[in-house]
Design a protein around this motif. Structure first.
Motif, short mmCIF file in Angstrom:
data_model
loop_
_atom_site.label_atom_id
_atom_site.label_comp_id
_atom_site.label_asym_id
_atom_site.label_seq_id
_atom_site.Cartn_x
_atom_site.Cartn_y
_atom_site.Cartn_z
N UNK A 31 -30.36 9.12 -60.28
CA UNK A 31 -30.23 9.52 -58.88
C UNK A 31 -28.94 10.28 -58.58
N UNK A 32 -27.79 9.90 -59.14
CA UNK A 32 -26.58 10.70 -58.88
C UNK A 32 -26.66 12.11 -59.44
N UNK A 33 -27.63 12.36 -60.33
CA UNK A 33 -27.77 13.67 -60.96
C UNK A 33 -28.97 14.44 -60.40
N UNK A 34 -29.38 14.11 -59.17
CA UNK A 34 -30.61 14.68 -58.63
C UNK A 34 -30.53 16.19 -58.49
N UNK A 35 -29.35 16.73 -58.24
CA UNK A 35 -29.23 18.19 -58.15
C UNK A 35 -29.53 18.83 -59.51
N UNK A 36 -29.06 18.20 -60.58
CA UNK A 36 -29.34 18.71 -61.93
C UNK A 36 -30.83 18.63 -62.23
N UNK A 37 -31.48 17.56 -61.77
CA UNK A 37 -32.91 17.39 -62.02
C UNK A 37 -33.70 18.44 -61.24
N UNK A 38 -33.30 18.69 -60.01
CA UNK A 38 -33.94 19.76 -59.24
C UNK A 38 -33.80 21.11 -59.93
N UNK A 39 -32.66 21.33 -60.56
CA UNK A 39 -32.42 22.61 -61.25
C UNK A 39 -33.44 22.87 -62.36
N UNK A 40 -33.99 21.79 -62.93
CA UNK A 40 -34.97 21.99 -64.00
C UNK A 40 -36.16 22.80 -63.52
#
Length: 452
Positions: free
Chosen positions: A424-433
């Motif tokens: 969850x703290x890395x949700x921006x990175x996950x969205x970037x995928x």
């Protein structure tokens, strides 16, 4: 390399997809925008109604962390001409729509909305209400600066249907407040909260920021403990976006050395999250926490939470109309942004022209990827029918997600991606995928703040 070092890269916040730097502005025309907007209006107005975002850009002083479009002045003679321009822009859209809008949501943002007198705000809202139908369950809210939100503001807005207030707190440590030029004593904040509740506001949200210059764990804990005494219904806990290439002139009371290092910034986030959770708040999306019973909390639980240029909202509509300088409109398959300069915006409107100066027309791939990114940010998961994997962009996204899965940030199952608690703290990175436009043209210079 630990996960913070690996994933603390420049990443969008995904209030839209495609993100603004990747809009295809060359293909955008105001005529195309009007055409798509008219079709979207008819569908939205018949079904859920529309949302309004009204940008009120004026502030009396500069907050040195702020990345919003603002106009700093102590000259309140600017109020009346700007209100008149907003109402003229509204009339231009009414002519385009050809029928009375049904309003589901209004958000007054800034800048500092309470820079305007209660009388001028009432003039604005009365002008909009007089030519629209305000739905019985409409959600009306505004952003508030504790230092200038008076009982008169609260009473007037409540009388016109407003029940939500979002207070910009940021931090209660006096050293931090000084260095970011946002000096507001706890007593001032508490008085506004007390007055809002006494008037009848039922949803009070606080905005807090972690990663500000001079922030420490002890200071963060003190801020959160003071916030808990006031029991806001929701909390936005934003990562400080240090983007001096965009707004550097305002950032002169501190240097890079005053900012928490990456690991220290992550520790501030984890500390805040742990304290919020201990006091009964639920993490409901990127940067957001809410108490049970709050509308955002309930929407998250039901899977109906929505995200747009206003942030998270429980009032889902397919058309967001932005009024005012720099405001962005979203009719789901197109975006349009108004002229940013206040004087130029007012001149365009006064000359009878829609002030939209740039935008993006979404294609089929954009719409597909937008749906997945929004689902991840609103529900921490997304899914698709098996046929969806035939889309090349989606297949490329899956290839990028596998690296995230190796690091324990997501779980990939047939037709589904689930964000893990650790992810969850890395949700921006996950969205970037899923951000095909970004990966096809990786920026040579930094466009976004870092993800963590």
């Amino acid at each position: 390399m630990n996960l913070i070092q690996k994933y603390n890269v420049a990443a969008p916040r995904y209030t839209s997809y495609p993100t603004v730097p990747y809009w295809d502005t060359a293909r955008f025309t105001v005529q195309d925008w009007e055409h798509r907007l008219q079709g979207a209006f008819r569908a939205a107005n018949e079904k859920d109604g529309i949302s309004l975002y009204i940008h009120l850009p004026f502030c009396e002083s500069l907050c040195m962390y702020c990345g919003c479009n603002k106009h700093i002045t102590v000259n309140h003679a600017v109020e009346a001409p700007y209100i008149r321009a907003l109402l003229k822009e509204w009339q231009l859209y009414l002519q385009l729509f050809g029928e009375k809008p049904r309003i589901r949501e209004i958000h007054l943002g800034g800048g500092t909305p309470a820079f305007f007198s209660p009388g001028h705000l009432a003039e604005l809202l009365d002008g909009i209400y007089g030519s629209a139908e305000l739905l019985p369950d409409a959600v009306l809210g505004f952003e508030a600066h504790p230092n200038n939100t008076t009982p008169a503001h609260l009473e007037m807005l409540y009388s016109l249907g407003f029940r939500r207030i979002s207070l910009g707190v940021q931090d209660l440590d006096e050293r931090v407040q000084y260095v970011i030029n946002r000096i507001q004593p706890y007593e001032t904040l508490a008085a506004v909260v007390h007055n809002a509740r006494a008037v009848g506001f039922s949803s009070i949200g606080f905005d807090l920021i972690y990663g500000l210059p001079l922030q420490t764990p002890a200071g963060m804990e003190s801020t959160v403990q003071q916030v808990m005494q006031l029991q806001p219904d929701s909390i936005s806990f934003y990562s400080y976006a240090h983007v001096p290439w965009i707004k550097g002139v305002g950032q002169r009371r501190f240097s890079e050395a005053d900012l928490p290092a990456d690991d220290e910034k992550r520790a501030l986030y984890e500390l805040g999250k742990r304290l919020f959770t201990a006091h009964g708040y639920t993490e409901i999306g990127m940067d957001h926490f809410a108490l049970p019973g709050n509308a955002l909390h309930d929407a998250f639980r039901k899977g109906s939470l929505h995200r747009n240029f206003m942030g998270y909202t429980a009032a889902r509509t397919s058309l967001l109309l932005g009024l005012g300088a720099s405001a962005i409109s979203d009719c789901w398959n197109a975006y349009a942004q108004n002229e940013k300069n206040v004087a130029a915006y007012q001149q365009m409107v006064n000359n009878g022209a829609l002030p939209a100066v740039r935008g993006h027309l979404l294609d089929a791939e954009d719409l597909l990827l937008r749906r997945h990114i929004q689902a991840l940010l609103c529900r921490f998961e997304t899914s698709w029918e098996p046929v969806g994997i035939r889309c090349i962009a989606l297949q490329e996204s899956m290839d990028r997600l596998r690296e995230l899965e190796k690091d324990g940030l997501v779980e990939i199952r047939p037709g589904r991606v689930q964000v893990t608690p650790e992810g969850r703290p890395f949700i921006r990175n996950i969205g970037m995928a899923f951000d095909a436009r970004l990966w096809r043209k990786v920026p040579e210079a930094q466009l976004f703040s870092t993800a963590i």
